[in-house]
Design an enzyme around this catalytic site. Structure first.
Site, PDB file in Angstrom:
ATOM      1  N   GLY A  14       0.923  -1.069   0.140  1.00 24.50           N
ATOM      2  CA  GLY A  14      -0.131   0.107  -0.020  1.00 24.50           C
ATOM      3  C   GLY A  14       0.973   1.380   0.002  1.00 24.50           C
ATOM      4  NE  ARG A  75      -1.214  -5.039  -0.679  1.00 21.77           N
ATOM      5  CZ  ARG A  75      -1.961  -3.774  -0.402  1.00 21.77           C
ATOM      6  NH1 ARG A  75      -3.060  -3.521  -1.214  1.00 21.77           N
ATOM      7  NH2 ARG A  75      -1.907  -3.100   0.562  1.00 21.77           N
ATOM      8  CG  ASP A 106       6.323  -6.962   8.651  1.00 21.98           C
ATOM      9  OD1 ASP A 106       7.293  -6.127   8.674  1.00 21.98           O
ATOM     10  OD2 ASP A 106       5.640  -7.221   9.741  1.00 21.98           O
ATOM     11  CB  THR A 128       2.720   0.551   6.365  1.00 23.81           C
ATOM     12  OG1 THR A 128       1.277   0.155   6.732  1.00 23.81           O
ATOM     13  CG2 THR A 128       3.511   0.119   7.567  1.00 23.81           C
ATOM     14  CG  ASP A 130      -1.690  -0.465   8.132  1.00 27.92           C
ATOM     15  OD1 ASP A 130      -2.647   0.366   7.804  1.00 27.92           O
ATOM     16  OD2 ASP A 130      -1.460  -1.416   7.194  1.00 27.92           O
ATOM     17  CG  ASP A 132       1.234  -3.218  10.154  1.00 28.41           C
ATOM     18  OD1 ASP A 132       2.220  -2.478   9.311  1.00 28.41           O
ATOM     19  OD2 ASP A 132       0.389  -3.722   9.611  1.00 28.41           O
ATOM     20  NE  ARG A 174      -2.152  -4.891   5.585  1.00 30.54           N
ATOM     21  CZ  ARG A 174      -1.727  -5.296   4.319  1.00 30.54           C
ATOM     22  NH1 ARG A 174      -1.642  -6.524   4.234  1.00 30.54           N
ATOM     23  NH2 ARG A 174      -1.514  -4.355   3.534  1.00 30.54           N
TER      24      ARG A 174
HETATM   25  P1  ADP Z   1       3.296  -4.696   2.835  1.00 30.87           P
HETATM   26  O1  ADP Z   1       4.581  -4.842   2.204  1.00 30.87           O
HETATM   27  O2  ADP Z   1       2.841  -3.623   3.189  1.00 30.87           O
HETATM   28  O3  ADP Z   1       3.243  -5.707   4.005  1.00 30.87           O
HETATM   29  P2  ADP Z   1       1.931  -6.907   1.345  1.00 30.87           P
HETATM   30  O4  ADP Z   1       1.807  -7.599   2.330  1.00 30.87           O
HETATM   31  O5  ADP Z   1       0.768  -6.700   0.215  1.00 30.87           O
HETATM   32  O6  ADP Z   1       2.353  -5.477   1.820  1.00 30.87           O
HETATM   33  O7  ADP Z   1       3.464  -7.344   0.429  1.00 30.87           O
HETATM   34  C1  ADP Z   1       3.855  -6.612  -0.685  1.00 30.87           C
HETATM   35  C2  ADP Z   1       4.304  -7.456  -1.688  1.00 30.87           C
HETATM   36  O8  ADP Z   1       5.598  -7.991  -1.321  1.00 30.87           O
HETATM   37  C3  ADP Z   1       3.464  -8.615  -2.105  1.00 30.87           C
HETATM   38  O9  ADP Z   1       2.603  -8.307  -3.188  1.00 30.87           O
HETATM   39  C4  ADP Z   1       4.323  -9.467  -2.698  1.00 30.87           C
HETATM   40  O10 ADP Z   1       5.003  -9.204  -3.823  1.00 30.87           O
HETATM   41  C5  ADP Z   1       5.623  -9.124  -1.871  1.00 30.87           C
HETATM   42  N1  ADP Z   1       5.540 -10.451  -0.738  1.00 30.87           N
HETATM   43  C6  ADP Z   1       4.921 -10.547   0.301  1.00 30.87           C
HETATM   44  N2  ADP Z   1       4.996 -11.638   1.000  1.00 30.87           N
HETATM   45  C7  ADP Z   1       6.095 -12.282   0.546  1.00 30.87           C
HETATM   46  C8  ADP Z   1       6.918 -13.399   0.609  1.00 30.87           C
HETATM   47  N3  ADP Z   1       6.625 -14.327   1.952  1.00 30.87           N
HETATM   48  N4  ADP Z   1       7.882 -13.722  -0.174  1.00 30.87           N
HETATM   49  C9  ADP Z   1       8.284 -12.694  -1.105  1.00 30.87           C
HETATM   50  N5  ADP Z   1       7.402 -11.787  -1.412  1.00 30.87           N
HETATM   51  C10 ADP Z   1       6.630 -11.383  -0.681  1.00 30.87           C
HETATM   52  O1  F6P Z   2      -1.593  -1.360   4.540  1.00 35.27           O
HETATM   53  C1  F6P Z   2      -2.274  -0.166   4.309  1.00 35.27           C
HETATM   54  C2  F6P Z   2      -3.819  -0.307   4.261  1.00 35.27           C
HETATM   55  O2  F6P Z   2      -4.333   1.186   3.889  1.00 35.27           O
HETATM   56  C3  F6P Z   2      -4.470  -1.095   5.198  1.00 35.27           C
HETATM   57  O3  F6P Z   2      -4.696   0.058   6.249  1.00 35.27           O
HETATM   58  C4  F6P Z   2      -5.630  -1.561   4.563  1.00 35.27           C
HETATM   59  O4  F6P Z   2      -6.110  -2.493   5.213  1.00 35.27           O
HETATM   60  C5  F6P Z   2      -5.093  -2.032   3.397  1.00 35.27           C
HETATM   61  O5  F6P Z   2      -4.045  -1.311   3.111  1.00 35.27           O
HETATM   62  C6  F6P Z   2      -6.115  -1.660   2.275  1.00 35.27           C
HETATM   63  O6  F6P Z   2      -5.609  -2.080   0.989  1.00 35.27           O
HETATM   64  P1  F6P Z   2      -6.239  -1.755  -0.368  1.00 35.27           P
HETATM   65  O7  F6P Z   2      -5.725  -0.419  -0.817  1.00 35.27           O
HETATM   66  O8  F6P Z   2      -5.589  -2.907  -1.358  1.00 35.27           O
HETATM   67  O9  F6P Z   2      -7.645  -1.821  -0.522  1.00 35.27           O
END
Ligand code: ADP
Ligand code: F6P
Length: 328
Positions: A14, A75, A106, A128, A130, A132, A174
């Site tokens: 995000g 994503r 993360d 982020t 969040d 978090d 989230r």
């Molecule tokens: P954030 O980075 O905010 O936690 P996401 O969980 O959506 O957001 O992860 C962002 C991107 O990071 C995912 O769309 C994917 O491309 C990559 N990613 C997430 N988890 C993994 C993983 N376990 N291994 C490799 N790439 C990952």
């Molecule tokens: O991680 C940031 C965030 O805005 C969260 O607070 C929320 O749950 C999520 O992303 C929403 O994601 P999307 O923009 O894909 O609907």
């Protein structure tokens, strides 16, 4: 010192206000230190499509105050597959990108860890709204999102008081309640419900609280309701209907949604984002890899990605206690 000559930067997951200030800091610090900088668009998805652009000092002019990310974000679920990660590492090597700065959460750091295992030096920066991410007290975008949420709740309060209503305002986060808790304190909300303390929520006690405060003369009742509560416990709109039916007080649910992710970043977000960006470049130049930068106890520090991802974080118990004490 490392012999690194070219680094890349991407934003992933995000978007968050302040990501642009961070990109700017990576580019400007890198150039000042004699590096070539490549911007990778649309996170890991764009990397796989070789959406890679050269960046110079001018390419990041006038972005420090803009929300969103000029590199776009995405994503990319397929990036979890080892063969896809290998393909991405080969693309980076083809473009002679020896170091990569990943701005995200993360999930994005988990991707950066895999690239580091495949020979690309990577540094993760916490981006982020969040808050978090366990290894840091601060994440890029949180401060702006909190300010946006606070201002929106202040506005809802005006109409809520005028109509003598109960307003349930759902804020993002989230599975985390950091925006909700501090927004609730900052707006003087009557109730704050967060997923970390979901056991403190019961419909009976909310109804009693609404009735008690109304009996004491309160003209509105503001409930800050974290997104995680709406998803896992009871949707905000359903809670509004129940409160209205049980108390006879008109109730409305408002979902603040994506407005919390946009807007010009606050000074705090611009400052921390700039420091994180510079620090990432300097770590790469020191030959470091597979690190996440955080801000803890007044210091910018870096952690091994594995260590950072294994850390746990909870809301501050004293903050939570105070949030209850301030309600009349
Ligand atoms: P954030 O980075 O905010 O936690 P996401 O969980 O959506 O957001 O992860 C962002 C991107 O990071 C995912 O769309 C994917 O491309 C990559 N990613 C997430 N988890 C993994 C993983 N376990 N291994 C490799 N790439 C990952
Ligand atoms: O991680 C940031 C965030 O805005 C969260 O607070 C929320 O749950 C999520 O992303 C929403 O994601 P999307 O923009 O894909 O609907």
């Amino acid at each position: 010192m490392s012999q690194i000559k070219t680094i890349g930067v991407l934003t992933s997951g995000g978007d968050a206000p302040g990501m642009n200030a961070c990109i700017r800091a990576v580019v400007r610090t890198g150039i000042a230190r004699g590096l070539k900088i490549k911007g990778i668009q649309r996170g890991y998805a764009g990397l796989l499509k070789e959406e890679i652009v050269d960046m110079d000092g001018h390419s990041v002019s006038d972005i420090i105050g803009r929300g969103g990310t000029i590199l776009y974000t995405a994503r990319c679920l397929e990036f979890k597959q080892p063969e896809v990660q290998e393909e991405a590492a080969n693309i980076l090597k083809k473009h002679r990108i020896e170091g990569l700065v990943v701005i995200g959460g993360d999930g994005s750091f988990a991707g950066a860890r895999q690239l580091a295992n495949l020979g690309i030096d990577t540094i993760g920066l916490p981006g982020t709204i969040d808050l978090d991410i366990a290894c840091t007290d601060y994440t890029i975008g949180y401060d702006t999102a909190l300010m946006t949420a606070m201002e929106a709740v202040d506005k809802v309060r005006d109409t809520s008081s005028s109509h003598e209503r109960c307003s349930i305002i759902e804020v993002m986060g989230r599975n985390a309640g950091y925006i909700a808790l501090r927004c609730g304190i900052a707006t003087g909300a009557e109730d704050i419900f967060i997923p970390e303390r979901r056991s403190d929520f019961s419909i009976e006690s909310v109804i009693k609280h609404v009735k008690d405060l109304r009996a004491q003369g309160k003209k509105h009742h503001i409930i800050i309701y974290a997104e995680g509560m709406s998803k896992d416990v009871l949707p905000a709109a359903d809670l509004a209907k129940i409160i209205e039916a049980e108390t006879g007080i008109e109730s409305r649910a408002t979902e603040l949604g994506h407005i919390q992710r946009g807007g010009s970043p606050t000074a705090t977000d611009r400052f921390y984002a700039s420091m994180f960006g510079a620090k990432a470049v300097d770590l790469l130049l020191e030959g470091k890899s597979k690190r996440v930068v955080g801000y803890r106890n007044g210091e910018f520090i870096d952690y091994d990605i594995n260590e950072a991802l294994a850390m746990k974080k909870d809301i501050d118990e004293y903050e939570y206690t105070v949030s209850k004490l301030l309600v009349r």
